[in-house]
Design a protein around this motif. Structure first.
Motif, short mmCIF file in Angstrom:
data_model
loop_
_atom_site.label_atom_id
_atom_site.label_comp_id
_atom_site.label_asym_id
_atom_site.label_seq_id
_atom_site.Cartn_x
_atom_site.Cartn_y
_atom_site.Cartn_z
N ALA A 76 24.34 -37.51 -4.95
CA ALA A 76 25.03 -36.30 -5.25
C ALA A 76 26.05 -36.38 -6.30
O ALA A 76 26.61 -35.28 -6.75
CB ALA A 76 25.74 -36.20 -3.89
N ILE A 77 26.32 -37.49 -6.92
CA ILE A 77 27.48 -37.50 -8.02
C ILE A 77 26.62 -37.98 -9.50
O ILE A 77 25.84 -38.88 -9.45
CB ILE A 77 28.43 -38.71 -7.81
N ASP B 97 31.45 -41.50 -14.86
CA ASP B 97 31.80 -42.29 -15.97
C ASP B 97 33.18 -41.46 -16.52
O ASP B 97 33.99 -42.16 -16.88
CB ASP B 97 30.65 -42.10 -17.37
N ARG B 98 33.14 -40.29 -16.36
CA ARG B 98 34.47 -39.61 -16.88
C ARG B 98 35.67 -39.76 -15.71
O ARG B 98 36.62 -40.19 -16.19
CB ARG B 98 34.22 -38.00 -16.76
N LEU B 99 35.23 -39.98 -14.36
CA LEU B 99 36.29 -40.41 -13.31
C LEU B 99 36.69 -41.49 -13.88
O LEU B 99 37.93 -42.10 -13.99
CB LEU B 99 35.69 -40.05 -12.18
N THR C 143 38.19 -31.50 -13.11
CA THR C 143 37.67 -31.40 -14.25
C THR C 143 36.67 -32.78 -14.47
O THR C 143 35.69 -32.38 -15.31
CB THR C 143 38.43 -31.29 -15.55
N ALA C 144 37.07 -33.87 -14.20
CA ALA C 144 36.13 -34.76 -14.60
C ALA C 144 34.97 -34.88 -13.48
O ALA C 144 33.84 -35.33 -14.01
CB ALA C 144 37.01 -36.31 -14.27
N LEU C 145 35.21 -34.50 -12.48
CA LEU C 145 33.74 -34.62 -11.51
C LEU C 145 33.07 -33.12 -11.73
O LEU C 145 31.73 -33.19 -11.67
CB LEU C 145 34.20 -34.63 -10.09
N PHE C 146 33.93 -32.12 -12.09
CA PHE C 146 32.97 -30.92 -12.18
C PHE C 146 33.33 -30.13 -13.52
O PHE C 146 34.37 -29.14 -13.44
CB PHE C 146 33.23 -29.94 -11.15
N PRO C 147 32.77 -30.66 -14.64
CA PRO C 147 33.41 -29.78 -15.81
C PRO C 147 32.94 -28.55 -15.97
O PRO C 147 31.79 -27.99 -15.13
CB PRO C 147 32.75 -30.63 -17.19
#
Length: 57
Positions: free
Chosen positions: A13-14, A20-22, A39-43
């Motif tokens: 689901a990720i 990587d961003r998180l 924002t890291a998880l959902f740009p």
């Protein structure tokens, strides 16, 4: 942190890019704000990043 990243990448689901961003955000040395985590998880979609407004119709 390494195990946390491995678990996130194993979760279907990720997206790997989101993990990587998180990971980068959490390793930055400061406490992230909730909106930074989101924002890291959902740009934002590409059109919002480029300043486009509206639905493109």
């Amino acid at each position: 942190m390494k195990k946390f990243l491995e678990v996130m990448k194993a979760d279907e689901a990720i997206e790997d890019d989101a993990a990587d961003r998180l990971d980068a955000l959490l390793r930055s040395g400061k406490a992230p704000k909730p909106d930074e985590i989101s924002t890291a998880l959902f740009p934002p979609p590409e059109d919002e990043k480029n300043g486009a407004i509206g639905d493109g119709a």
